[in-house]
Design an enzyme around this catalytic site. Sequence first.
Site, PDB file in Angstrom:
ATOM      1  CE  LYS A  33      12.326 -12.807 -20.529  1.00 25.29           C
ATOM      2  NZ  LYS A  33      10.943 -12.300 -20.507  1.00 25.29           N
ATOM      3  CG  ASN A  34      10.501 -13.449 -24.085  1.00 24.77           C
ATOM      4  OD1 ASN A  34      10.369 -13.512 -22.855  1.00 24.77           O
ATOM      5  ND2 ASN A  34      10.949 -12.378 -24.695  1.00 24.77           N
ATOM      6  CG  ASP A  44      12.741  -7.919 -25.791  1.00 23.41           C
ATOM      7  OD1 ASP A  44      12.298  -9.072 -25.794  1.00 23.41           O
ATOM      8  OD2 ASP A  44      12.036  -6.915 -25.559  1.00 23.41           O
ATOM      9  NE  ARG A  55      10.950 -10.834 -14.665  1.00 28.88           N
ATOM     10  CZ  ARG A  55      10.090 -10.107 -15.336  1.00 28.88           C
ATOM     11  NH1 ARG A  55       9.960  -8.832 -15.084  1.00 28.88           N
ATOM     12  NH2 ARG A  55       9.350 -10.646 -16.275  1.00 28.88           N
ATOM     13  CB  CYS A  84       9.623  -4.788 -17.358  1.00 27.45           C
ATOM     14  SG  CYS A  84      10.798  -6.050 -16.895  1.00 27.45           S
TER      15      CYS A  84
HETATM   16  C1  EPZ Z   1       6.733 -10.097 -25.591  1.00 32.91           C
HETATM   17  O1  EPZ Z   1       5.912  -9.237 -24.817  1.00 32.91           O
HETATM   18  C2  EPZ Z   1       8.001 -10.261 -24.773  1.00 32.91           C
HETATM   19  N1  EPZ Z   1       7.661 -10.830 -23.478  1.00 32.91           N
HETATM   20  C3  EPZ Z   1       8.678  -8.903 -24.591  1.00 32.91           C
HETATM   21  O2  EPZ Z   1       9.927  -9.166 -23.993  1.00 32.91           O
HETATM   22  C4  EPZ Z   1       8.935  -8.255 -25.943  1.00 32.91           C
HETATM   23  O3  EPZ Z   1       9.429  -6.938 -25.742  1.00 32.91           O
HETATM   24  C5  EPZ Z   1       7.653  -8.203 -26.766  1.00 32.91           C
HETATM   25  O4  EPZ Z   1       7.067  -9.510 -26.864  1.00 32.91           O
HETATM   26  C6  EPZ Z   1       7.892  -7.689 -28.180  1.00 32.91           C
HETATM   27  O5  EPZ Z   1       8.806  -8.540 -28.829  1.00 32.91           O
HETATM   28  C7  EPZ Z   1       7.361 -12.147 -23.416  1.00 32.91           C
HETATM   29  O6  EPZ Z   1       7.348 -12.845 -24.419  1.00 32.91           O
HETATM   30  C8  EPZ Z   1       7.047 -12.681 -22.042  1.00 32.91           C
HETATM   31  P1  EPZ Z   1       3.515  -7.772 -27.599  1.00 32.91           P
HETATM   32  P2  EPZ Z   1       4.363  -9.051 -25.230  1.00 32.91           P
HETATM   33  O7  EPZ Z   1       2.184  -8.315 -27.250  1.00 32.91           O
HETATM   34  O8  EPZ Z   1       3.831 -10.316 -25.752  1.00 32.91           O
HETATM   35  C9  EPZ Z   1       0.854  -3.850 -27.797  1.00 32.91           C
HETATM   36  C10 EPZ Z   1      11.614  -9.110 -22.440  1.00 32.91           C
HETATM   37  O9  EPZ Z   1      12.447  -8.209 -22.272  1.00 32.91           O
HETATM   38  N2  EPZ Z   1      -0.239  -4.735 -27.355  1.00 32.91           N
HETATM   39  O10 EPZ Z   1       4.190  -8.236 -28.838  1.00 32.91           O
HETATM   40  O11 EPZ Z   1       3.711  -8.396 -24.075  1.00 32.91           O
HETATM   41  C11 EPZ Z   1       1.821  -3.551 -26.650  1.00 32.91           C
HETATM   42  O12 EPZ Z   1       1.355  -2.469 -25.865  1.00 32.91           O
HETATM   43  C12 EPZ Z   1      10.180  -8.750 -22.654  1.00 32.91           C
HETATM   44  O13 EPZ Z   1      11.884 -10.333 -22.520  1.00 32.91           O
HETATM   45  C13 EPZ Z   1      -1.534  -4.227 -27.294  1.00 32.91           C
HETATM   46  O14 EPZ Z   1      -1.764  -3.073 -27.590  1.00 32.91           O
HETATM   47  O15 EPZ Z   1       4.524  -8.010 -26.405  1.00 32.91           O
HETATM   48  C14 EPZ Z   1       3.090  -3.226 -27.379  1.00 32.91           C
HETATM   49  O16 EPZ Z   1       3.040  -1.882 -27.820  1.00 32.91           O
HETATM   50  C15 EPZ Z   1       9.907  -7.277 -22.427  1.00 32.91           C
HETATM   51  N3  EPZ Z   1      -2.533  -5.047 -26.881  1.00 32.91           N
HETATM   52  C16 EPZ Z   1       3.038  -4.126 -28.618  1.00 32.91           C
HETATM   53  O17 EPZ Z   1       1.658  -4.512 -28.762  1.00 32.91           O
HETATM   54  C17 EPZ Z   1      -2.313  -6.361 -26.550  1.00 32.91           C
HETATM   55  O18 EPZ Z   1      -3.281  -7.087 -26.201  1.00 32.91           O
HETATM   56  C18 EPZ Z   1       3.923  -5.375 -28.504  1.00 32.91           C
HETATM   57  O19 EPZ Z   1       3.394  -6.178 -27.528  1.00 32.91           O
HETATM   58  C19 EPZ Z   1      -1.001  -6.855 -26.609  1.00 32.91           C
HETATM   59  C20 EPZ Z   1       0.023  -6.031 -27.021  1.00 32.91           C
END
Ligand code: EPZ
Length: 418
Positions: free
Chosen positions: A22-23, A304, A398, A116
């Site tokens: 998915k991701n 995840d 989803r 989410c």
């Molecule tokens: C991706 O989300 C995945 N979603 C998430 O999976 C997954 O939990 C996450 O990566 C971590 O592996 C998709 O790929 C669509 P991040 P993403 O940017 O890209 C902080 C699922 O269950 N951050 O790596 O949003 C953020 O707050 C979903 O499939 C900032 O501060 O995750 C978090 O603490 C849920 N500023 C950390 O980084 C930013 O601009 C990780 O976020 C971006 C992120």
Amino acid sequence: MPKLKIVGGRRLSGEIVVDGAKNSAVALIPASILCDETVEINNVPDISDIDALEEILDYLGVKVERGKHSIVFNDTKIDNKFIPCSMSGKLRASYYFMGAILGKYKHVDMCFPGGCSIGERPINLHLKGFEKLGAVVREDDGRVIIDADELVGAEIFLDFPSVGATINIILAAVKARGKTVIDNAAKEPHVIDVCNFLNSMGACISGIGTGRIEIIGVDHLHATKHNVVPDMIEAGTYVIIASLLGKNLKVSNLDPLHIESLTSKLEEAGVNLEIGDDYISVADVGEYKGIDIKTMVYPGFPTDLQQPMTPFLVSCEGISHIEETIWENRFQNVADTIKMGASIEVSSDNKVATIYGSSKLVGKEVSATDLRGGASMVICGLIAEGETIIDNISYILRGYDDIVGKLNRVGADIKIVD
Ligand code: EPZ
């Protein structure tokens, strides 16, 4: 609203085949806009997040041919107009349209993404990366407007190895003038898959899978065909289920290296896994001992999978701990797990769950609170005594392609009821 009805306690035997990630798919589809010719993507998971992206493509005038597990772009030109919240708010991954549309058209106007409720979910690192490439970013009441006369390669250091920011900056950089370097980049398999996809159409990306990714801008991206990488989180979810209920249960079409952090933890708890080149199977289950888990970026234990792991730790003897370091609100599934009979305490700062094992779960009426929390409740239902009803199952649908069919075919008593 449809619900899931599960009668627990059934041993599961046979084979579950993992679908595309998915991701990765949710990034590949917006990224296809960057191509100047046709794009065919196969092994696409049949999940509602893909439907939401197709709705945005259709709104932008991009006609695609959608198969059950494929999507074909015969033309990637878009009518570049404002993307409303009603569309972008349906999923977090809508933010990949920012990088793709900026990278090709130098102008983006869209609402912030959804996703989410596992945390605040900022996109500051994405927007800072776009600014480093020369774009001007304006935010106005949930709307982002990004403009660039020209995108010029830059050195970008990510405060956090964000999956989304890494991918989005790459999308904006593949056609920029000159070289972009992303330091402290994410290394997840789905990030690698997106880089390989872009290189297959003529992009010039190196350092793939490392913390330092280099992108040399190109003018033209040619036609390509791509197979989405197997979903490591779907795979891990079913390997956990196999560890709890498997009797010669095989999870296939996976890369074991992608979930080594999980399999090493399951083996530490005492699970006897057979790990092949592209499958993991469990011949029989045993008594397991509690373990400690700390979620980390790849290749550490994936955030995840901590929620799907909770029912496993509930079943282990002794005390286990889960420390969630990525998201600030990712224990929402604990309350309904306790309602089913588990003994779990979450720290006041919402960072650590202490799980007192050997609990026998009893089927109840529960709810999915988010995608992986919902998967966790499915696993609770599968191991519980009696009948479990899960509400809000749209969260689960989803991200898990045909989860009901896959579990039914290996002997689970699970169905969708109204
Ligand atoms: C991706 O989300 C995945 N979603 C998430 O999976 C997954 O939990 C996450 O990566 C971590 O592996 C998709 O790929 C669509 P991040 P993403 O940017 O890209 C902080 C699922 O269950 N951050 O790596 O949003 C953020 O707050 C979903 O499939 C900032 O501060 O995750 C978090 O603490 C849920 N500023 C950390 O980084 C930013 O601009 C990780 O976020 C971006 C992120």
